[in-house]
Design an enzyme around this catalytic site. Structure first.
Site, mmCIF file in Angstrom:
data_model
loop_
_atom_site.group_PDB
_atom_site.id
_atom_site.type_symbol
_atom_site.label_atom_id
_atom_site.label_comp_id
_atom_site.label_asym_id
_atom_site.label_seq_id
_atom_site.Cartn_x
_atom_site.Cartn_y
_atom_site.Cartn_z
ATOM 1 N N TYR A 139 0.817 -1.218 0.000
ATOM 2 C CA TYR A 139 0.000 0.000 0.000
ATOM 3 C C TYR A 139 0.851 1.270 0.000
ATOM 4 C CZ TYR A 139 -4.522 -2.229 0.923
ATOM 5 O OH TYR A 139 -5.685 -2.945 0.823
ATOM 6 N N LYS A 184 3.318 -15.176 2.698
ATOM 7 C CA LYS A 184 3.567 -15.881 1.442
ATOM 8 C C LYS A 184 5.081 -16.122 1.371
ATOM 9 C CE LYS A 184 2.129 -17.534 -2.595
ATOM 10 N NZ LYS A 184 1.286 -18.738 -2.722
ATOM 11 N N ASP A 217 -2.668 -18.471 0.678
ATOM 12 C CA ASP A 217 -3.641 -19.154 -0.189
ATOM 13 C C ASP A 217 -4.359 -20.259 0.583
ATOM 14 O OD1 ASP A 217 -1.168 -20.439 -0.118
ATOM 15 O OD2 ASP A 217 -1.138 -20.980 -2.245
ATOM 16 N N ASP A 241 -6.461 -7.200 4.299
ATOM 17 C CA ASP A 241 -7.595 -6.567 3.619
ATOM 18 C C ASP A 241 -8.481 -7.642 3.000
ATOM 19 O OD1 ASP A 241 -9.151 -4.490 2.414
ATOM 20 O OD2 ASP A 241 -8.069 -4.810 0.529
ATOM 21 N N ASP A 245 -12.376 -9.300 4.476
ATOM 22 C CA ASP A 245 -13.639 -9.286 3.713
ATOM 23 C C ASP A 245 -14.179 -10.708 3.591
ATOM 24 O OD1 ASP A 245 -13.345 -6.498 3.220
ATOM 25 O OD2 ASP A 245 -14.074 -6.696 1.159
#
Ligand code: NAD
Ligand code: IPM
Ligand code: MN
Length: 347
Positions: A139, A184, A217, A241, A245
């Site tokens: 970001y 990751k 993942d 983020d 959701d």
């Protein structure tokens, strides 16, 4: 001392849900005999329309000098293709306040498991705290815009990872004592730094807390497969983020999910996790509970008044248990009627 709130309704459903929460804040403060001052400022697309800047100087000064900032949501198609986006104001606000830890609780209260799209036995008793790093990563790295090539650089320092991991470990000590760190590390250098920094901090200071590492993942899959396996989940900005959701749907709707963003400085930022929802804006359809529960978090983390937070949380639980709700959770209420019922249920 008066508790000062900079109130930024923003865009789309932002003003609808923020004003619903404001009524709860005012009633709760009155019941608790807490002096509050709520001052409204323009922010996001509304501020671009007014003067070209999503985070104007007057809004910035007010936020920095408040005890807490309460935000509805920003954004919408109206500002696509403009010189500056409303979302840039939100990133600048988070950076300005230094709120590096974004707490996003995902809770399925008793009785609500029937409203989850997951099977009832999977959704029952889910209680997850996602701790999302909020002021670093992709970001805030260098960005190159381009029509043929573009890039977004992801940078993390050890210090940035440690300080947010510390928040997660401390939170876990007051809960069931388990942290899941998501990265990751099989692909990204920042993922390997993340994993090393979390592991070493755990060994040095938090070996009483159980720690597991999960690749992002697989985490996206496991959250749906067995959400009750997770307690505190800590992860970097973009993964947090996306996963929050996703996790919000376990409870039935993104409209239910609140957040608190905290940092080393004293000012907390409180906002529902959802966006401006342009598809339902202006139609009294948005679920105000994410915003209202963010107000509860504001009382808990910034006003340091746990009883006030519980008053709001209990009122929400009672109203949900009565079957009331906006259409996203299968109810027939509008934003305003649901908020009015929650105000009524405050005791
Ligand atoms: P969104 O969260 O606004 O909406 C996603 C879906 O969830 C939509 O179908 C919407 O109707 C529904 N939804 C969202 N909030 C709801 C609520 N309170 N009650 C019931 N349903 C709700 O995400 P989006 O559509 O991808 O983004 C729209 C705009 O909002 C974009 O400009 C985006 O950048 C911005 N955004 C802002 C924030 C923020 O201000 N913190 C967060 C996310 C997205
Ligand atoms: C959120 C939003 C923001 C984010 C956007 C609007 C910048 O999606 O608060 O979750 O990506 O952090
Ligand atoms: Mn988001």
């Amino acid at each position: 001392m008066t508790f000062k709130i900079a109130f930024l309704p923003g865009d789309g459903v932002g003003p609808e849900v923020a004003n619903a929460a404001r009524a709860l804040v005012e009633r709760t403060a009155k019941a608790r005999d807490t002096a509050i001052e709520i001052d409204e400022f323009i922010f996001g697309g509304a501020a671009i329309d007014a003067g070209g800047d999503p985070f104007p100087a007057e809004t910035k000064t007010a936020c920095v000098n408040a005890n807490a900032v309460f935000l509805g949501a920003v954004g919408g198609p109206k500002w696509d293709g403009g010189k500056v986006r409303p979302e840039a104001g939100l990133l600048a606000l988070r950076k300005e306040l230094g709120v590096f830890a974004n707490l996003r609780p995902i809770i399925v209260p008793p009785g609500m498991e029937q409203r989850s799209p997951l099977t009832t036995d999977r959704a029952k008793d889910v209680d997850i705290l996602i701790v999302r790093e909020l002021t670093g990563g992709v970001y805030f790295g260098d960005r190159v815009e381009g029509r043929q090539t573009a890039s977004d650089v992801c940078v993390y320092s050890r210090e940035e990872v440690e300080r947010v991991a510390r928040i997660a470990f401390e939170a876990a000590r007051g809960r069931s004592g388990k942290v899941t760190s998501v990265d990751k590390a099989n692909v990204m250098a920042t993922g390997r730094l993340w994993r090393a920094a979390v592991t070493e901090l755990h060994e040095a200071e938090y070996s009483d807390v159980a720690l597991e590492h999960v690749l992002v993942d697989a985490m996206a899959m496991k959250l749906i497969q067995a959400p009750r396996d997770f307690d505190v989940v800590v992860t970097e900005n973009m993964f947090g983020d996306i996963l929050s959701d996703e996790a919000s749907v376990i409870a039935g709707s993104i409209g239910l999910a609140p957040s608190a963003s905290l940092g080393a400085g004293g000012v907390g930022l409180y906002e529902p996790i959802h966006g401006a929802a342009p598809d339902i804006a202006g139609r009294d359809k948005a679920n105000p509970i994410g915003a209202i529960m963010s107000a509860a978090m504001m009382f808990r983390h910034s006003a340091l008044d746990d009883d006030a937070a519980r008053m709001i949380e209990n009122a929400v639980s009672r109203v949900i248990a009565s079957g009331a709700g906006t259409p996203d959770i299968g109810g027939e209420d509008g934003t305003q009627s649901l908020a009015a019922k929650i105000v009524q249920a405050l005791v």
